[in-house]
Structure formats: C-alpha cells, structure tokens
Design a protein around this motif. Structure first.
Motif, PDB file in Angstrom:
ATOM      1  N   GLN A   1       0.848  -1.314  -0.043  1.00 31.50           N
ATOM      2  CA  GLN A   1       0.101  -0.094  -0.034  1.00 31.50           C
ATOM      3  C   GLN A   1       0.946   1.202   0.148  1.00 31.50           C
ATOM      4  OE1 GLN A   1      -2.428  -0.230   3.490  1.00 31.50           O
ATOM      5  NE2 GLN A   1      -4.033  -1.653   2.513  1.00 31.50           N
ATOM      6  N   PHE A   2       1.909   1.112   0.946  1.00 30.77           N
ATOM      7  CA  PHE A   2       2.900   2.503   1.009  1.00 30.77           C
ATOM      8  C   PHE A   2       3.339   2.742  -0.341  1.00 30.77           C
ATOM      9  CE2 PHE A   2       2.940   1.775   5.728  1.00 30.77           C
ATOM     10  CZ  PHE A   2       2.101   2.835   5.902  1.00 30.77           C
ATOM     11  N   GLU A   3       3.935   1.487  -0.941  1.00 28.17           N
ATOM     12  CA  GLU A   3       4.843   1.352  -2.260  1.00 28.17           C
ATOM     13  C   GLU A   3       3.948   2.092  -3.315  1.00 28.17           C
ATOM     14  OE1 GLU A   3       8.082  -1.875  -1.050  1.00 28.17           O
ATOM     15  OE2 GLU A   3       6.327  -2.354  -2.254  1.00 28.17           O
ATOM     16  N   LEU A   4       2.470   1.768  -3.346  1.00 26.38           N
ATOM     17  CA  LEU A   4       1.854   2.462  -4.500  1.00 26.38           C
ATOM     18  C   LEU A   4       1.542   3.955  -4.008  1.00 26.38           C
ATOM     19  CD1 LEU A   4      -1.052  -0.032  -4.498  1.00 26.38           C
ATOM     20  CD2 LEU A   4       0.340   0.351  -6.354  1.00 26.38           C
ATOM     21  N   LYS A   5       1.818   4.220  -2.819  1.00 17.41           N
ATOM     22  CA  LYS A   5       1.871   5.682  -2.590  1.00 17.41           C
ATOM     23  C   LYS A   5       3.181   6.603  -3.061  1.00 17.41           C
ATOM     24  CE  LYS A   5      -1.390   5.734   1.035  1.00 17.41           C
ATOM     25  NZ  LYS A   5      -1.732   6.147   2.471  1.00 17.41           N
ATOM     26  N   GLY A   6       4.006   5.548  -3.534  1.00 16.98           N
ATOM     27  CA  GLY A   6       5.459   5.971  -4.050  1.00 16.98           C
ATOM     28  C   GLY A   6       6.229   6.279  -2.630  1.00 16.98           C
ATOM     29  N   LEU A   7       5.956   5.627  -1.596  1.00 16.22           N
ATOM     30  CA  LEU A   7       6.811   5.765  -0.484  1.00 16.22           C
ATOM     31  C   LEU A   7       7.829   4.501  -0.514  1.00 16.22           C
ATOM     32  CD1 LEU A   7       3.861   6.317   2.088  1.00 16.22           C
ATOM     33  CD2 LEU A   7       5.601   8.134   1.095  1.00 16.22           C
ATOM     34  N   VAL A   8       9.126   4.844   0.296  1.00 18.39           N
ATOM     35  CA  VAL A   8      10.003   3.937   0.450  1.00 18.39           C
ATOM     36  C   VAL A   8       9.790   3.231   1.768  1.00 18.39           C
ATOM     37  CG1 VAL A   8      12.604   3.444   0.410  1.00 18.39           C
ATOM     38  CG2 VAL A   8      11.714   5.324  -0.950  1.00 18.39           C
ATOM     39  N   VAL A   9       9.762   1.951   1.644  1.00 24.52           N
ATOM     40  CA  VAL A   9       9.448   1.157   2.659  1.00 24.52           C
ATOM     41  C   VAL A   9      10.650   0.416   3.501  1.00 24.52           C
ATOM     42  CG1 VAL A   9       7.816  -0.827   3.587  1.00 24.52           C
ATOM     43  CG2 VAL A   9       7.166   0.808   1.808  1.00 24.52           C
ATOM     44  N   ASP A  10      10.788   0.318   4.683  1.00 20.15           N
ATOM     45  CA  ASP A  10      11.681  -0.416   5.318  1.00 20.15           C
ATOM     46  C   ASP A  10      10.802  -1.697   6.067  1.00 20.15           C
ATOM     47  OD1 ASP A  10      12.917  -1.636   7.488  1.00 20.15           O
ATOM     48  OD2 ASP A  10      13.932   0.081   8.135  1.00 20.15           O
ATOM     49  N   ARG A  11      10.769  -2.760   5.333  1.00 23.77           N
ATOM     50  CA  ARG A  11      10.043  -3.921   5.730  1.00 23.77           C
ATOM     51  C   ARG A  11      10.316  -4.393   7.127  1.00 23.77           C
ATOM     52  NH1 ARG A  11       9.203  -4.062   0.342  1.00 23.77           N
ATOM     53  NH2 ARG A  11       7.185  -4.740  -0.225  1.00 23.77           N
ATOM     54  N   TYR A  12      11.491  -4.383   7.376  1.00 26.14           N
ATOM     55  CA  TYR A  12      11.989  -4.852   8.904  1.00 26.14           C
ATOM     56  C   TYR A  12      11.232  -3.972   9.957  1.00 26.14           C
ATOM     57  CZ  TYR A  12      14.861  -6.444  12.803  1.00 26.14           C
ATOM     58  OH  TYR A  12      15.432  -6.378  14.166  1.00 26.14           O
ATOM     59  N   ALA A  13      11.457  -2.600   9.718  1.00 23.58           N
ATOM     60  CA  ALA A  13      10.705  -1.924  10.635  1.00 23.58           C
ATOM     61  C   ALA A  13       9.417  -1.792  10.552  1.00 23.58           C
ATOM     62  CB  ALA A  13      11.286  -0.189  10.352  1.00 23.58           C
ATOM     63  N   LEU A  14       8.652  -2.191   9.635  1.00 25.10           N
ATOM     64  CA  LEU A  14       7.263  -2.103   9.293  1.00 25.10           C
ATOM     65  C   LEU A  14       6.683  -3.405  10.139  1.00 25.10           C
ATOM     66  CD1 LEU A  14       4.872  -0.835   8.161  1.00 25.10           C
ATOM     67  CD2 LEU A  14       5.258  -2.095   6.152  1.00 25.10           C
ATOM     68  N   TYR A  15       7.451  -4.366   9.965  1.00 29.44           N
ATOM     69  CA  TYR A  15       6.804  -5.810  10.655  1.00 29.44           C
ATOM     70  C   TYR A  15       6.897  -5.388  12.268  1.00 29.44           C
ATOM     71  CZ  TYR A  15       7.019 -10.595  11.858  1.00 29.44           C
ATOM     72  OH  TYR A  15       6.652 -11.656  12.792  1.00 29.44           O
ATOM     73  N   HIS A  16       8.027  -4.760  12.767  1.00 28.61           N
ATOM     74  CA  HIS A  16       7.894  -4.463  13.981  1.00 28.61           C
ATOM     75  C   HIS A  16       7.000  -3.550  14.739  1.00 28.61           C
ATOM     76  CE1 HIS A  16      11.338  -7.313  15.110  1.00 28.61           C
ATOM     77  NE2 HIS A  16      11.669  -6.999  14.027  1.00 28.61           N
TER      78      HIS A  16
END
Ligand code: DC
Length: 213
Positions: free
Chosen positions: A144-159
């Motif tokens: 969802q974030f990537e579709l908005k053009g945002l860079v995602v840190d998956r590790y941080a998001l998981y936590h």
C-alpha cells in the motif's frame, strides 16, 4: 442486516468490509477512522495533563465532517495517536454510541473495527473475525505504501505491526478478540477476491440459516 468485521491491524478487514458493503449495498463504517480523528484532534496535547480531557471532549463532539480527510486520517501519525486515545475508557464510551447509531440505521450496515462483535454490536446478524499472520500483514501494508510512492523498510514495518498488536491486545477496555459467535476467516493465503468470496459465503450461510429459524 448488521455485519460486524473485526481483526488486527492490516488484516484486510477494511478492504473486506468495503467489499461486503458494496456486495450487499449497505453503508460501511471503518471505526478505526473515529479513533484516528480523535487522535488527530488532540495531537498537540500529547504528554500534557489536558490530553485525556481533550480526547474525551473530541470524542463527544465527533461527527461525520471529521472523517473526510482520508490522507491525513490514514497516515502514520494518526495511527499512533489513535492507539493512544483508544485506551481512554470515556473515549470508547463516547464513540460507542456513534458506532451503534450507524449500525442500527434502517437496513443495517457493515461496520469494521476491533470490538464490534464483542462490545459495539453484540447483536450483529453476522460477525466475522479476520486473521492473517504478521508477515502477510506487513507485506500488504508495504505494498500500500509503495503504491503511494513511499520507500518502505520492511523490517521496521514488521516490528511496527507487532508493536501495535501488542498495544491493542493490552488495551484494558478492548474486547479485541473474536466474539464466541464470530466466524474466523484467515486471509494469509487469500487474495482480495478469494477473501471476499469466502466472506460472502459465510454471510449468505448465516442469513440462510437464520431465515429457516
Ligand atoms: O483499524 P485502525 O488501524 O484504523 O485502528 C486505529 C486504532 O484505533 C488502533 O490502535 C485500534 C483503535 N481501534 C479501537 O480501539 N477500536 C476500534 N473499533 C477500531 C480501532
């Protein structure tokens, strides 16, 4: 017909609830937005002695006009603030009436959140509890974030997701568990269409059974 849809953050409950609302032509309320709107209204008071009182006043004064700025309401800041106001008992009581009024409008509604089947609408015709494992939920949020053009840190998001789960579960006024008569739907391995088909099958099954009673 009142359909209650509960589940943890990023479980897909919002998308499913919207899909069910479209399928059955019912109005839909995402109750997380109410907590988010209250959180945003009092964001500048975090950490002050006035925080609770202001959150309670905001919850009592909430109306549909506060639920329109979806970009702001669905942002990260609003998520954190929402979980801070959601632990205030009087905020929950004030928002409960708003949610019940919405659910009990003529014809019914689809209403999603954390405590709809247990606290807000224990009388709902159909209760769904949506589950998905943390990794699948993280992946969905990331996309969802990537579709908005945002860079995602998956590790941080998981936590972040695990932390929000822990905070939600620890909410003493929660009711964040499946109602005894809720139907569990695990969407870990289902895409949106398959999850919606499964949810419609559950709703149709429950309503057909009720019609025979
Ligand atoms: O579903 P969401 O991520 O938009 O929810 C935001 C916050 O509001 C989350 O911390 C849990 C809280 N919430 C709640 O306490 N009760 C609800 N019915 C819906 C959300």
């Amino acid at each position: 017909m009142i359909i209650a849809v509960d589940g943890p953050a990023a479980s897909g409950k919002g998308t499913l609830a919207a899909g069910l609302a479209a399928h059955y032509r019912l109005p839909h309320l995402d109750t997380g937005l109410l907590y988010r709107a209250v959180g945003l209204a009092v964001g500048d008071a975090v950490g002050t002695p006035q925080f609770e009182a202001r959150a309670i006043a905001a919850a009592r004064g909430l109306d549909a006009a506060h639920l329109t700025d979806l970009a702001q309401l669905t942002g990260d800041a609003a998520s954190t603030l929402a979980s801070q106001v959601a632990v205030i008992a009087e905020v929950r009581v004030a928002l409960r009436q708003y949610q019940r009024d919405f659910a009990h409008q003529p014809g019914g509604a689809v209403i999603d959140g954390r405590d709809i089947g247990t606290v807000v609408c224990p009388d709902a015709d159909v209760k769904l509890f949506i589950e998905a494992d943390s990794k699948a939920r993280m992946e969905r949020r990331a996309r969802q974030f990537e579709l908005k053009g945002l860079v995602v840190d998956r590790y941080a998001l998981y936590h972040q997701i695990e932390e929000r789960d822990a905070r939600d579960r620890a909410n003493p006024y929660g009711g964040f568990y499946p109602a005894p008569d809720a139907h569990l739907l695990d969407t870990t391995r289902l895409d949106i269409e398959a999850a919606l088909r499964a949810a419609v099958a559950i709703v149709d099954g429950v309503m057909a059974k009720k019609a025979k009673q």
